[in-house]
Design a protein around this motif. Structure first.
Motif, short mmCIF file in Angstrom:
data_model
loop_
_atom_site.label_atom_id
_atom_site.label_comp_id
_atom_site.label_asym_id
_atom_site.label_seq_id
_atom_site.Cartn_x
_atom_site.Cartn_y
_atom_site.Cartn_z
N GLU A 13 8.12 15.52 -25.65
CA GLU A 13 7.24 14.44 -26.11
C GLU A 13 8.06 13.16 -26.22
OE1 GLU A 13 4.58 15.10 -29.25
OE2 GLU A 13 4.26 17.21 -28.79
N VAL A 14 7.55 12.11 -25.64
CA VAL A 14 8.24 10.82 -25.70
C VAL A 14 7.29 9.83 -26.35
CG1 VAL A 14 9.24 8.96 -24.35
CG2 VAL A 14 9.58 11.32 -23.64
N TYR A 72 2.00 -0.22 -32.13
CA TYR A 72 1.13 0.80 -31.55
C TYR A 72 1.99 1.94 -31.03
CZ TYR A 72 -2.22 2.69 -28.11
OH TYR A 72 -3.03 3.51 -27.37
N PHE A 73 1.68 3.14 -31.43
CA PHE A 73 2.45 4.30 -30.99
C PHE A 73 1.58 5.22 -30.14
CE2 PHE A 73 4.53 3.13 -34.99
CZ PHE A 73 5.85 3.10 -34.59
N ARG A 74 2.18 5.69 -29.04
CA ARG A 74 1.45 6.62 -28.18
C ARG A 74 2.44 7.57 -27.55
NH1 ARG A 74 -1.38 8.00 -23.88
NH2 ARG A 74 0.39 7.40 -22.61
N PRO A 75 2.28 8.86 -27.72
CA PRO A 75 3.24 9.77 -27.11
C PRO A 75 2.84 10.14 -25.67
CG PRO A 75 1.86 10.95 -28.67
CD PRO A 75 1.31 9.56 -28.55
N ALA A 76 3.86 10.37 -24.85
CA ALA A 76 3.66 10.95 -23.53
C ALA A 76 4.15 12.39 -23.63
CB ALA A 76 4.45 10.18 -22.49
N VAL A 77 3.31 13.32 -23.24
CA VAL A 77 3.64 14.73 -23.43
C VAL A 77 3.71 15.44 -22.09
CG1 VAL A 77 2.99 16.86 -24.60
CG2 VAL A 77 2.40 14.65 -25.61
#
Lengths: 388, 600
Positions: free
Chosen positions: B346-347, B236-241
Motif C-alpha cells: 500500500e502506498v 488529501y490522502f489516497r492509498p494505492a493498493v
C-alpha cells in the motif's frame, strides 16, 4: 368592394377573412381596402411557420416542460365529499393516452330558460341523479325454504326522490327473470320464486342483481351539484352520460358537455372531440397557472384525431401509425415492432427525424431540409447523347 | 378487563389496565422491575403492552410527581461532587427511559417553569430532542427546522482532524484540515463530544456584503492573504493498493520494475520513480501516468505460452499508475500480507489542497457556498480599525432562508474574539443576545455589530454600514480538484466506439435525448449530425443483398459474405451504433437489407 375581398378569399383562412371584413368599415374605398388587405397578407405570411420548422417537437417540449412543474392532482368540490376531479399531470396523461375511461367522468349541464334562472334547480338536479334499488332498500333477507327474497323499503327516501310503488314495480319487474312474482306490501317488497327448487346460490345472485336495478334518473350519474355560474345555474355531475342527457327536455343541448372525450366523439363527432381535447388539456394547464400556447395543444389534438377516431399518443395509438419501422421501434416494445415489420417485409425510407438520428445522417428538418437540385456531369453527357 | 401483552404476545388479562401500568411503573422506579421495561396502556382498545425486548428507541426523562421534579438541588450537588452518577439516578427512579409507546401515556414538560400537576415527566434538557450533529449548531432554536437539517448535514462533510492517528492509518479517500480551530461560539454538545479533540473548522472574520457580483448565488469571496496564511488548507490522502495474486499452476504476480520485453510495457519515463524492489520511493512527486507500484502478472492463458515458447516475454504488465488528473507526493509505503497470505503493498499519496475558486465552504447554519473569487488583501474592503475580512458572504442568502442563527453567531463570535472568551450558543440555553450587544458596546463597537467599511479598490467609504464579525467556517470535502473535468478527444468504449463515461475514465459529457431535442427544435440539423459523429464509421455494404460486407485486409478488398465476389460493394457512412443494431437484428433472425442509392 366585395371584389377586393374575393381576391383574398382563397389566401386567408376563413375566420381571419371574416375578422377582416368585420373590422374594415363598410365605406372604405376600394384602393384603401386593397392596401389594408395587402398589409394583412404580409403580416399573415410573417406569422406563418417556416417550412422545415419542427412544430411537433416544439409542441412536445412546450407541453412537457411545464408538465414537470405541475403539482396538486385532484380538485375537490365544496359541499360534496364524493366529488373530486382528477387534475394536473395525471389528467393530462389520461387525455393524451386516449384512455377509454376517464378516471373521474364529469359533466357540466347547462339548462334551458326557466331552469337556468334557478327554477326548481334542486328538483331538476335530483331527477338527473341515478337511483339504484339498493339506495331505497334498508335491508334484504332470504328465505331459502320458501324461495323468497324480501327487501325492506325506505319509504321516506322513496318519497324524497319521488319513487312510487308503481315505478318500483315496473322497473324491478322489467329486470326480473321468469319464474318470479313480485309483491309490494307495506314497507317491504317480496319476491317469490315459483319453483321452490331454486338453489340458495341462485337466490343470492338474484338478490345482488336486484340491488343494481336502475330506478330513476340518468344512468351513470352518481352525484349532482347545482352551481351558479355567472348569471345562470348549471349542474355539475359526477359520472357522465352525454347521449341520454341531451335527450332531456330541461337540458340545453348546445352547451352541455362532458369531460369524457370518447363520449363526445361518439355522440357529437370527431371535430367536437378534437375541441374537447384542446379544452380539457388547456383547462388543466391553466388551472396550474402555467402558460402554454393553445396552438401546441391544437397540434396534439389534431394528430390524435386525424384518423377519424380518437387515438392516444401510445404505442397502440398514434405511434403505431408512423410509417417508419425504426421510429416505431425506438418508441416502445422495439422487438415486437421489428418482428411484425419483418414479417411483411417493410421498407423504411428514412424520411423522418428519429431514423436519421439513429443512422447519424442529417435530419430532414430546419437546415437539413433543403436539398440542391443539379445534374451530375456524367448524367449531363448521357442526357446530351440521348437528345442527339 | 384489559388484555395484557408482553413483547406483542398475549399473556393474560387484568381488571384495570391503567392501574396495572401504574403499578408496573412504580415498581420500575423502585428498582423492583428492570429499568429496561416499558409499559404502555392503550385507552382506545383497553390493552396493556409491556416491552422489554431489544430494538426500541428510548430516551431519558426526569420523573415528575405532583408537579415537582424528583431531581432536586441535592442530586445536582452530589452529581457535581461525583458522589453519584447517572446510573444512580435511574436506580433511584429520578430519571427513567421511555420508549415510543410509553411516551404516549406521558405528559412531558419542556421547561421546569412550565410544570403543572398534570405533568408526568420533565425534559432533561430541550437539547435532547436534537441529534448529535444538530446540537452542534449554535443558536439552533432561532432557525427554521429545514436549515438545521442542512446545517447538521453540512457539518458531517466538513474537513477536520478525523482521527488523531491519521498519520499511521491507511484510509481510503480522506482529508485532514491543516490548522483546525475550536469554535468561539460553542454549544454544550461541543463539550460532551470533546469537539476540541477533533475540530473541523476555523474561526474567520466575515463581512456580509456583496463584492462585484462575484459572490452572487451563494458564492463567497476569500481573502488571498488569508489563504496564503493557511486558511482552510487541507491535505488529501489516497492509498494505492497492489496485491501479489496467486494463479493456478503456481504462478504469481511479481512486484518489480517490469522488464522492457514485458507485454504492455509503458515507457522508461513512467517507471523512473521506482526503487529496485519495484515500489516508489517516499516523497516522490508523482503526476498522472507515473507508475507507483511496478508489477507484472503471468500470461492470461497458458496455451499462448506453449505456442510461442518464449516464456520470459509473455508476462503481462499490470503496474499501478496514477490515474487521470491525479497528482501528489508519496507519503508512506506499507508492505504487509493480507488474509490470503499474499504480499500486499500500500502506498499512501498525499496532496496539499489550497483553497481555490470552486471549493465548497459553509457556516454551521446550512449556509453553504462555493468560492467565487480570491481577492488580494489590498483589494478587500476594510473597517475603520483596519480589519480585513477573511470571507465576504452575500446578504442575499439571508432573507429567503431566514437563518437568524447565522447572524447571531456572527455577533457572538465578534464578542467572543474581542473579549477573549467562548460564547455559549446552546439551543434553548444561550447567552442572551442583549448581553452580547451590551458587551460589544462596552468594548467600543456599535452594539448591532455593524461597522463603517471602506472600498479596498478605491478607498472610498461605503455608504452602508457593514455587518462584520467572527464566525466558525467549515471547509467541505467537495473540492474542485476532485471534480474538474473536460474532454475534447479521448478514450472510446470497445463495444460501441462511443466515448467512455465518467471523469475517472476521461469520459465525454453526454449529449442526451432531451439535449438532442433542442438541436432538432432549432432545426440545427447538421450541427446535430456533427455532435453525434463520435462513433461514425465507414461500412462496406453489398449493393446486391444489402448486407454489411467484410473487408479483407490482406487483399485490401471487400467482399460480400453472401454473394461472394463480383458484386458491387459501396462504402456508407453511418454511426457504429447503427451497425451494431443491424447485427442485433440479424441475431433476432431478421434480414436488415440496406438499399443504397446515390446521395446526389
Amino acid at each position: 368592394m366585395s371584389n377586393v375581398f374575393k381576391d383574398y378569399e382563397d389566401k386567408f383562412p376563413k375566420n381571419i377573412m371574416e375578422g377582416l371584413k368585420a373590422y374594415i368599415p363598410k365605406d372604405t374605398s376600394e384602393t384603401k381596402t386593397r392596401k389594408i388587405l395587402e398589409e394583412a397578407w404580409k403580416e399573415y405570411q410573417e406569422a406563418c411557420v417556416e417550412a422545415g420548422e419542427c412544430v411537433g417537437l416544439v409542441a412536445a417540449e412546450s407541453i412537457g416542460e411545464p408538465g414537470t412543474q405541475m403539482t396538486l392532482n385532484t380538485f375537490h368540490f365544496s359541499g360534496v365529499a364524493e366529488m373530486n376531479v382528477t387534475m394536473g399531470l395525471p389528467r393530462i396523461i389520461e387525455i393524451l393516452d386516449g384512455r377509454k375511461k376517464a378516471s373521474t367522468p364529469m359533466m357540466e349541464i347547462y339548462l334551458k330558460k326557466p331552469y337556468s334562472a334557478g327554477k326548481d334547480i334542486r328538483k331538476v338536479a335530483l331527477s338527473i341523479k341515478e337511483t339504484l334499488f339498493s339506495e331505497v332498500a334498508t335491508g334484504f333477507s332470504i328465505n331459502i325454504a320458501e324461495g323468497v327474497i324480501e327487501a325492506q323499503l325506505d319509504r321516506e327516501k322513496m318519497k324524497d326522490i319521488g319513487i312510487t310503488d308503481a315505478i318500483l314495480g315496473k322497473q324491478v319487474g322489467n329486470h326480473l327473470k321468469k319464474g318470479y312474482t313480485l309483491r309490494i306490501s307495506g314497507d317491504s317488497m317480496i319476491l317469490k320464486c315459483r319453483s321452490k327448487e331454486e338453489a340458495l346460490n341462485e337466490l343470492y345472485k338474484a338478490k345482488e342483481k336486484i340491488k343494481t336495478i336502475h330506478l330513476k334518473g340518468v344512468k351513470d350519474i352518481s352525484q349532482v351539484l347545482p352551481v351558479r355560474r355567472g348569471e345562470e345555474y348549471i349542474i355539475i355531475t359526477a359520472g357522465s352520460n352525454l347521449r341520454d342527457m341531451l335527450q332531456l327536455e330541461e337540458v340545453d343541448s348546445s352547451r352541455t358537455t362532458t369531460n369524457n372525450i370518447f363520449e363526445i366523439a361518439e355522440v357529437l363527432g370527431i371535430e367536437a372531440a378534437r375541441q374537447a381535447i384542446i379544452n380539457e388539456v388547456f383547462k388543466v394547464i391553466e388551472s396550474q397557472g402555467l402558460n402554454v400556447d393553445v396552438r401546441h395543444i391544437m397540434l396534439v389534438a389534431d394528430t390524435m384525431c386525424t384518423s377519424g377516431m380518437v387515438k392516444g399518443i401510445t404505442r397502440y395509438g398514434v405511434v403505431s401509425e408512423k410509417s417508419s419501422v425504426l421510429a416505431r421501434a425506438s418508441f416502445e416494445t422495439p422487438i415486437r415492432h421489428l418482428i411484425n415489420a419483418s414479417l411483411v417485409g417493410e421498407t423504411d425510407n428514412l424520411n423522418s427525424v428519429v431514423e436519421n438520428v439513429m443512422l447519424n445522417q442529417p435530419i430532414p428538418v430546419g437546415t437539413g431540409l433543403p436539398g440542391l437540385v443539379t445534374t451530375l456531369k456524367s448524367e449531363k453527357k448521357k442526357d446530351a447523347k440521348e437528345s442527339n | 378487563m384489559s388484555d395484557v401483552y408482553l413483547n406483542q404476545k398475549f399473556v393474560g388479562t387484568f381488571d384495570d389496565g391503567q392501574k396495572l401500568a401504574q403499578l408496573m411503573r412504580e415498581d420500575r422506579r423502585r428498582n423492583a422491575l428492570s429499568s429496561n421495561l416499558n409499559v404502555f396502556y392503550d385507552e382506545k382498545s383497553d390493552d396493556v403492552y409491556v416491552e422489554n425486548g431489544r430494538g426500541r428507541v428510548r430516551r431519558p426523562l426526569i420523573v415528575v410527581r405532583e408537579g415537582q421534579p424528583l431531581l432536586t438541588e441535592k442530586h445536582i450537588l452530589q452529581l457535581e461532587k461525583n458522589e453519584i452518577s447517572w446510573s444512580d439516578l435511574i436506580k433511584q427512579g429520578v430519571v427513567e427511559y421511555l420508549d415510543a409507546a410509553e411516551e404516549e401515556n406521558a405528559y412531558v414538560a419542556f421547561f421546569e417553569k412550565d410544570l403543572t400537576p398534570e405533568h408526568t415527566h420533565l425534559e432533561v434538557t430541550p437539547l435532547a430532542m436534537l441529534g448529535m450533529a444538530t446540537a452542534l449548531v449554535p443558536y439552533a432554536n432561532y432557525n427554521q427546522s429545514t436549515r438545521l437539517n442542512a446545517g447538521s448535514k453540512n457539518q458531517k462533510q466538513a474537513l477536520g482532524l478525523y482521527a488523531a492517528n491519521f498519520a499511521v492509518r491507511m484510509d481510503m479517500d480522506v482529508n485532514v484540515l491543516n490548522y483546525p480551530q475550536s469554535p468561539i461560539v460553542q454549544t454544550v454538545m461541543h463539550d460532551i463530544s470533546e469537539y476540541d479533540k477533533h475540530p473541523a473548522g476555523q474561526n474567520v472574520v466575515v463581512a456580509i456584503m456583496s463584492y462585484k457580483g462575484y459572490n452572487m448565488e451563494d458564492a463567497i469571496i476569500l481573502n488571498k492573504a488569508s489563504v496564503d496564511r493557511g486558511l482552510a488548507r487541507s491535505t488529501y490522502f489516497r492509498p494505492a493498493v497492489a496485491e501479489e495474486l496467486r494463479y493456478a499452476g503456481g504462478l504469481i504476480d511479481e512486484v518489480s520494475i517490469p522488464d522492457k520485453d514485458v507485454k504492455g510495457y509503458k515507457s522508461e519515463r513512467d517507471y523512473r520513480f521506482l526503487e529496485e524492489d519495484g515500489i516508489i520511493s517516499p516523497e516522490a512527486f508523482v503526476k498522472e501516468g507515473d507508475v507507483v507500484i511496478g508489477k507484472t502478472s503471468p500470461p492470461r492463458f497458458l496455451s499462448s505460452l506453449e505456442e510461442y515458447s518464449l516464456a520470459s516475454s509473455t508476462r503481462r504488465e499490470s503496474s499501478l499508475a496514477m490515474k487521470h488528473g491525479e497528482q501528489g507526493i508519496v507519503d508512506f509505503v506499507l508492505i504487509t500480507e493480507n488474509e490470503e497470505g499474499n504480499r500486499l503493498i500500500e502506498v499512501r499519496i498525499r496532496d496539499q489542497r489550497i483553497p481555490e475558486t470552486g471549493d465548497k465552504f459553509t457556516s454551521r447554519h446550512g449556509q453553504k457556498g462555493v468560492v467565487g473569487l480570491i481577492v488580494p488583501q489590498a483589494d478587500m474592503p476594510y473597517t475603520g480599525a483596519g480589519i480585513v475580512p477573511d470571507i465576504i458572504f452575500s446578504p442575499h442568502g439571508i432573507p429567503s432562508r431566514m437563518t437568524i442563527s447565522h447572524l447571531i453567531e456572527l455577533l457572538g463570535g465578534k464578542v467572543g474574539s474581542l473579549a477573549g472568551r467562548k460564547i455559549n450558543g446552546t439551543a434553548f440555553d444561550v447567552e442572551p443576545e442583549e448581553r452580547l450587544r451590551h458587551e460589544l458596546l462596552s468594548m467600543g463597537f456599535r452594539e448591532n455589530g455593524v461597522e463603517t467599511m471602506y472600498n479596498g479598490l478605491t478607498g472610498e467609504m461605503f455608504q452602508a454600514k457593514i455587518f462584520v464579525g467572527n464566525m466558525y467556517y467549515l471547509k467541505l470535502k467537495h473540492m474542485v480538484a476532485n471534480k474538474l473535468h473536460s474532454r475534447a478527444r479521448g478514450p472510446i468504449q470497445l463495444l460501441t466506439r462511443q466515448p467512455t463515461e465518467g471523469r475517472a475514465k476521461e469520459g465525454g459529457l453526454r449529449l442526451g435525448e432531451m439535449e438532442k431535442d433542442t438541436f432538432v427544435a432549432h432545426g440545427a440539423s447538421l450541427l446535430l449530425k456533427e455532435r453525434f459523429d463520435s462513433d461514425k464509421t465507414l461500412v462496406p455494404v453489398c449493393e446486391n443483398c444489402g448486407i454489411i460486407a467484410v473487408f479483407d485486409g490482406f487483399k485490401n478488398k471487400s467482399y460480400c459474405p453472401l454473394c461472394k465476389e463480383n458484386t458491387k460493394i459501396s462504402q456508407i457512412e453511418i454511426s457504429y451504433a447503427f451497425k451494431l443494431i443491424l447485427d442485433e437484428f440479424k441475431s433476432l433472425g431478421l434480414y436488415p437489407k440496406l438499399e443504397l442509392e446515390s446521395k446526389y
